[in-house]
Design an enzyme around this catalytic site. Structure first.
Site, PDB file in Angstrom:
ATOM      1  N   GLY A  14     -49.618  33.352  47.121  1.00  0.00           N
ATOM      2  CA  GLY A  14     -50.484  33.907  48.282  1.00  0.00           C
ATOM      3  C   GLY A  14     -51.547  33.281  48.258  1.00  0.00           C
ATOM      4  N   ASN A  16     -52.127  30.361  48.798  1.00  0.00           N
ATOM      5  CA  ASN A  16     -51.743  28.833  48.202  1.00  0.00           C
ATOM      6  C   ASN A  16     -51.963  27.685  49.454  1.00  0.00           C
ATOM      7  OD1 ASN A  16     -50.132  26.429  47.798  1.00  0.00           O
ATOM      8  ND2 ASN A  16     -49.063  27.534  46.275  1.00  0.00           N
ATOM      9  N   SER A  17     -52.731  26.599  48.895  1.00  0.00           N
ATOM     10  CA  SER A  17     -53.043  25.596  49.898  1.00  0.00           C
ATOM     11  C   SER A  17     -51.905  24.576  50.159  1.00  0.00           C
ATOM     12  CB  SER A  17     -54.224  25.090  49.772  1.00  0.00           C
ATOM     13  OG  SER A  17     -54.207  24.425  48.493  1.00  0.00           O
ATOM     14  N   GLY A  18     -50.783  24.853  49.405  1.00  0.00           N
ATOM     15  CA  GLY A  18     -49.624  23.840  49.575  1.00  0.00           C
ATOM     16  C   GLY A  18     -48.973  23.901  50.668  1.00  0.00           C
ATOM     17  N   GLY A  20     -45.594  24.047  51.279  1.00  0.00           N
ATOM     18  CA  GLY A  20     -44.652  25.161  51.632  1.00  0.00           C
ATOM     19  C   GLY A  20     -45.376  26.334  52.138  1.00  0.00           C
ATOM     20  N   SER A 141     -42.485  10.784  50.246  1.00  0.00           N
ATOM     21  CA  SER A 141     -43.715  10.527  50.057  1.00  0.00           C
ATOM     22  C   SER A 141     -44.061   9.119  49.910  1.00  0.00           C
ATOM     23  CB  SER A 141     -44.185  11.078  48.557  1.00  0.00           C
ATOM     24  OG  SER A 141     -45.387  10.394  48.037  1.00  0.00           O
ATOM     25  N   TYR A 173     -41.854  10.175  39.324  1.00  0.00           N
ATOM     26  CA  TYR A 173     -42.103  10.772  40.361  1.00  0.00           C
ATOM     27  C   TYR A 173     -41.760   9.840  41.808  1.00  0.00           C
ATOM     28  CZ  TYR A 173     -44.516  13.276  44.279  1.00  0.00           C
ATOM     29  OH  TYR A 173     -45.074  13.851  45.456  1.00  0.00           O
TER      30      TYR A 173
END
Length: 300
Positions: A14, A16-18, A20, A141, A173
């Site tokens: 909650g 969260n700045s991500g 998703g 990405s 990655y």
């Protein structure tokens, strides 16, 4: 019309700045949207669901447990979802890790399986459940082609089972995000050949310093300035708005096999990402790793 959206994410929390969380908030603003957040950590996901419900007023938000670094977990989750009587309109493969090392219980590299192979299997498992014009979105990405140096193609087997040097290298990655593009372009060809109107695309969110995906100490002022100068910075809140549009706006429903760059529309990905032979090799090897025989694959 009710719309069922699936979203994979790591430990969505909650506030969260991500990407998703921001995408979920934007999708939930349409009260006809039913949202399933598929997460590794169910407790954190439940908290995020409560926050999204509170903010949006949409009650149709729930969490489900999914560990993308485990083929068994992906298959179990897929079986649970097949019990749903309603088709899936949107599948957003958003979960990603960057610097973790080690092997999964399937014996594979953790970044390879979490970022790429788990999503490969999940997508193929859920394809038959996708509504006729269903949309699939993979988070890739611009790191699929690193800022410095080049990315030599070393073959998919070495990425699944890396040697000691590669197993500790952050370049894994970049490779995982290249694999996502190989999957998008190959599955798009399969869908078109089957006459399907389901779509699959990729999205580059840019480098988002606030999301916790990359180590905090990386983001020195100099590094951020360089990323700004190269125009590769992304903002989670803006990306969440863009992503919700790409997943639901009627006028954006036809494009497939595209690589979207933040809110700027589609652009070309790297030359390496369009190599059809490599795409085919990755596809066939991934099917083998997941225990799927190509002739049992239900594309439509």
């Amino acid at each position: 019309d009710m719309q069922l959206c699936f979203l994979t994410t790591n430990d969505i929390t909650g506030g969260n700045s991500g990407l998703g969380f921001q995408t979920a908030l934007n999708l939930a603003a349409n009260l006809d949207t039913h949202l399933v957040l598929a997460c590794r950590n169910l407790e954190k996901a439940d908290n995020a669901c409560r926050e999204i419900i509170q903010t949006s007023g949409n009650q149709n938000i729930r969490a489900a447990q999914l560990d993308l670094s485990s083929l068994e977990s992906v298959n179990r989750f897929s079986q649970e979802m097949k019990q749903l009587s309603t088709p899936i309109d949107v599948l957003l493969c958003n979960a990603g890790i960057s610097s973790q090392t080690g092997r999964t219980k399937d014996g594979m590299d953790v970044v390879f399986e979490s970022n790429y192979l788990g999503h490969f299997l999940l997508t193929l498992n859920l394809l038959p459940m996708l509504s006729k014009p269903g949309r699939i979105m993979m988070i890739s990405s611009d790191m699929h082609f690193p800022l410095f140096g080049t990315l030599p193609w070393i073959g998919v087997e070495k990425l699944a089972y890396p040697d000691e040097a590669l197993a500790a290298d952050p370049i894994r990655y970049s490779y995982s995000k290249l694999l996502m593009l190989y999957f998008v372009y190959k599955l798009d060809r399969e869908l078109r050949a089957a006459g399907s109107d389901k779509t699959i695309n990729a999205f580059n969110p840019g480098l988002m310093p606030t999301t916790g995906l990359l180590p905090h100490e990386m983001f020195t002022e100099e590094y951020l300035e360089m990323i700004r100068h190269m125009d590769q910075l992304g903002v989670a809140e803006e990306n969440g708005v863009t992503m919700a549009k790409l997943l639901t706006a009627e006028e954006l429903g036809n494009g497939s096999g595209l690589y979207y760059d933040r809110d700027r529309g589609p652009k070309a990905s790297s030359e390496l990402s369009y190599n059809v032979n490599y795409q085919e090799d990755v596809w066939n090897y991934s099917l083998k790793l997941c225990g799927i025989s190509a002739d049992c694959l239900t594309i439509l």
